[in-house]
Enzyme design. Structure first.
Site, short mmCIF file in Angstrom:
data_model
loop_
_atom_site.label_atom_id
_atom_site.label_comp_id
_atom_site.label_asym_id
_atom_site.label_seq_id
_atom_site.Cartn_x
_atom_site.Cartn_y
_atom_site.Cartn_z
CB VAL A 11 -1.09 0.00 1.08
CG1 VAL A 11 -1.84 1.14 1.24
CG2 VAL A 11 -1.91 -1.33 1.21
CE LYS A 19 -7.33 -5.05 6.12
NZ LYS A 19 -7.12 -4.79 4.72
N GLY A 58 -0.22 -9.86 -4.27
CA GLY A 58 -0.38 -8.76 -3.33
C GLY A 58 -1.77 -8.61 -2.78
CG ASP A 113 -9.16 -8.46 6.02
OD1 ASP A 113 -8.47 -7.27 6.03
OD2 ASP A 113 -10.05 -8.27 4.85
CE LYS A 141 -10.88 -5.19 4.65
NZ LYS A 141 -10.79 -6.05 3.68
N1 LIG Z 1 -2.40 -5.10 0.53
C1 LIG Z 1 -3.77 -4.77 0.43
O1 LIG Z 1 -4.19 -4.66 -0.66
C2 LIG Z 1 -4.52 -3.64 1.61
C3 LIG Z 1 -5.64 -3.37 1.42
C4 LIG Z 1 -6.21 -2.37 2.37
C5 LIG Z 1 -5.66 -2.12 3.49
N2 LIG Z 1 -4.29 -2.87 3.52
C6 LIG Z 1 -3.64 -2.66 4.91
O2 LIG Z 1 -2.72 -1.61 4.77
C7 LIG Z 1 -1.52 -2.08 5.87
C8 LIG Z 1 -0.23 -2.29 5.01
O3 LIG Z 1 -0.44 -3.60 4.29
P1 LIG Z 1 0.52 -3.97 3.18
O4 LIG Z 1 -0.29 -5.04 2.40
O5 LIG Z 1 0.96 -2.58 2.40
O6 LIG Z 1 1.75 -4.48 3.96
P2 LIG Z 1 3.11 -4.81 3.48
O7 LIG Z 1 3.09 -5.03 1.94
O8 LIG Z 1 3.42 -5.99 4.43
O9 LIG Z 1 3.95 -3.93 3.80
C9 LIG Z 1 4.15 -3.33 5.41
C10 LIG Z 1 5.03 -2.15 5.55
O10 LIG Z 1 4.99 -1.93 6.82
C11 LIG Z 1 6.48 -1.77 7.41
N3 LIG Z 1 6.58 -1.95 8.66
C12 LIG Z 1 6.30 -3.18 9.40
N4 LIG Z 1 6.36 -2.83 11.06
C13 LIG Z 1 6.78 -1.61 10.87
C14 LIG Z 1 7.31 -0.73 11.83
N5 LIG Z 1 7.17 -1.10 13.34
N6 LIG Z 1 7.63 0.62 11.57
C15 LIG Z 1 7.94 1.05 10.44
N7 LIG Z 1 7.41 0.24 9.27
C16 LIG Z 1 7.01 -0.78 9.60
C17 LIG Z 1 7.20 -2.92 6.40
O11 LIG Z 1 8.64 -2.39 6.48
P3 LIG Z 1 9.61 -3.43 5.75
O12 LIG Z 1 9.51 -2.89 4.44
O13 LIG Z 1 11.05 -3.17 6.57
O14 LIG Z 1 9.42 -4.70 5.93
C18 LIG Z 1 6.63 -2.75 5.14
O15 LIG Z 1 7.19 -1.61 4.62
C19 LIG Z 1 -2.20 -3.27 6.43
O16 LIG Z 1 -2.82 -2.63 7.91
C20 LIG Z 1 -3.27 -3.86 5.83
O17 LIG Z 1 -4.12 -4.56 6.51
C21 LIG Z 1 -3.63 -3.64 2.68
#
Ligand SMILES: NC(=O)c1ccc[n+]([C@@H]2O[C@H](COP(=O)([O-])OP(=O)(O)OC[C@H]3O[C@@H](n4cnc5c(N)ncnc54)[C@H](OP(=O)(O)O)[C@@H]3O)[C@@H](O)[C@H]2O)c1
Length: 419
Positions: free
Chosen positions: A18, A100, A182, A196, A200
């Site tokens: 994201v 969420k 992803g 999840d 929501k």
């Molecule tokens: N993916 C989707 O389609 C989607 C849709 C709606 C909502 N979301 C929500 O959006 C959020 C992010 O999802 P994502 O899919 O982007 O996750 P992701 O691809 O796993 O990326 C997570 C990111 O957070 C960083 N991170 C984790 N712990 C951290 C900390 N303590 N301090 C700083 N950075 C930290 C990670 O760092 P590193 O890069 O160093 O690992 C990574 O860059 C989640 O809450 C998810 O539920 C996701």
């Protein structure tokens, strides 16, 4: 310069699916006047698409940097997200989050912090990716009594079910694809176990009905045990298996919420929602049914919702929570029942499940794929046996909406229970 054009310096916490999607979108639109001034991530060793000097590995540095106008929190760690977002709200900051799981657990505290310290928290990206459902419920339907909000809120499980029904993929292959694309959460249990979409549903209940539900009190059944027999059983009846979250007002004025697989026919607009798409049906008392559909996951669609929040923060938008009520948000599960379909490859195991759910042996049926069962079960009993059903690989789907069960009411009366 009015505040709609005010350049903003953003602090981006998280640069995964994201975070990168959001970064990419605003980089392509310099005219918006948004600058990602600082980015915090977790791991110093990961290869990045930007030079190392763009990153810090200490998100607290962004909290301490008061030159940042807006903080965007998109990390995959709900506990840490709560620590960061609540600290930012205590500073009276403007924050957008997509988390969420964190919101569903902590929404009442976060709303209170917002009100106490004058900050703002928006979270459109947390529900249904690109679909503007939070703001629609909060603002547009702020005074419309709603009969129900129901929908497909999880792109990964919907993707898996679509691949299984259209392509004949097996569950494990379809799940691996969703992860590679992803759509899936880091922990697939959250998607496939319907945790999840439950989060929501809890978030939408706050805007649709003004109630803050405890996620642990919302029944969630997932698709970890779905098999080709279930998909084929539905298809033979012109139906599909979909994971549907429902938040609905009951005749007694209380609200029921649950997320389970459902056998749906083409009369539902959700029937046509495929792959990683999400769909939401909002049934207004006066407006009637409305249907929103769009991409429910992925970097760009979710990043687009984050951008909409950042621009809304610049305009001074806050959620109104106009329906907020102090009435207890009790799940009256004991009064309610569901018509269910259940299957397990082992008939002996299925018979045992019937005894758990107090269904008679006559609930057993056969089709060309083997033995399954159908029957009406109190919601409470399903909730009590949820973990055993999951642990034993029993696939359960509902065949309709929650209803106040006559059979349940009669048996309670017969047992001398006070209605
Ligand atoms: N993916 C989707 O389609 C989607 C849709 C709606 C909502 N979301 C929500 O959006 C959020 C992010 O999802 P994502 O899919 O982007 O996750 P992701 O691809 O796993 O990326 C997570 C990111 O957070 C960083 N991170 C984790 N712990 C951290 C900390 N303590 N301090 C700083 N950075 C930290 C990670 O760092 P590193 O890069 O160093 O690992 C990574 O860059 C989640 O809450 C998810 O539920 C996701």
């Amino acid at each position: 310069m009015d505040n709609q054009q005010q350049p903003l310096r953003l602090g981006l916490i998280g640069f995964g699916c994201v975070g990168q999607g959001f970064y990419d979108i605003i980089r392509q639109q310099p005219e918006l006047g948004l600058t990602v001034a600082r980015i915090a991530v977790k791991s110093p060793d990961k290869p990045r698409s930007l030079p190392a000097e763009h990153f810090t590995y200490h998100a607290d540095e962004l909290l301490n940097d008061l030159t940042l106008d807006v903080l965007v929190e998109v990390i995959d760690d709900a506990a840490e997200a709560f620590r960061l977002v609540s600290a930012a709200l205590r500073q009276g900051r403007r924050v957008a989050t997509a988390n969420k799981a964190m919101l569903a657990r902590h929404l009442p505290e976060l709303v209170q912090l917002e009100q106490q310290h004058g900050g703002t928290l928006l979270y459109e990206a947390a529900v249904c990716g690109s679909i503007p459902v939070v703001r629609t419920l909060d603002a547009y339907f702020s005074h419309e009594p709603l009969r129900a909000v129901r929908g497909i809120f999880n792109g990964s499980s919907n993707y898996v079910l679509t691949r299984m029904s259209e392509e004949g993929s097996d569950y494990a292959t379809a799940l691996a694809e969703a992860q590679a694309l992803g759509f899936a959460e880091t922990d697939p249990t959250l998607d496939m176990g319907a945790f999840d979409p439950r989060s929501k549903a809890v978030i939408l209940a706050a805007h649709a009905y003004g109630i803050f539900l405890n996620p642990d009190e919302v029944l969630n059944l997932g698709i970890e045990a779905v098999g080709a027999a279930d998909i084929a059983h539905a298809a033979a009846r012109g139906q599909k298996v979909k994971v549907v979250a429902s938040v609905q007002r009951l005749p007694n004025g209380r609200v029921a919420a649950l997320v389970t697989p459902q056998l749906l026919g083409p009369e539902s607009p959700l029937f046509a929602v495929e792959h990683e798409f999400n769909g939401v049906v909002v049934e207004g008392e006066y407006a009637g049914p409305q249907f929103l559909a769009g991409r429910g996951a992925g970097g760009h669609p979710t990043g687009s919702a984050v951008l909409a929040d950042v621009l809304a923060l610049r305009r001074g938008l806050r959620y109104g929570y106009a329906k907020r009520t102090t009435a207890p948000a009790v799940q009256p599960a004991e009064e309610l029942e569901l018509d269910i379909y259940l299957r397990h490859a082992d008939v002996g195991a299925l018979r045992e499940v019937l005894t758990w759910l107090e269904l008679p042996a006559t609930a057993l049926r056969t089709d060309v794929h083997g033995v399954y069962a159908t029957g009406a079960v109190p919601l409470l009993r399903l909730a009590q046996w949820r973990d055993e059903l999951r642990a034993n690989g029993v696939f359960v789907a509902r065949r309709g909406e929650v209803r106040a069960g006559e059979a349940v009411a009669e048996s309670r009366l017969a047992a001398g229970a006070v209605a």
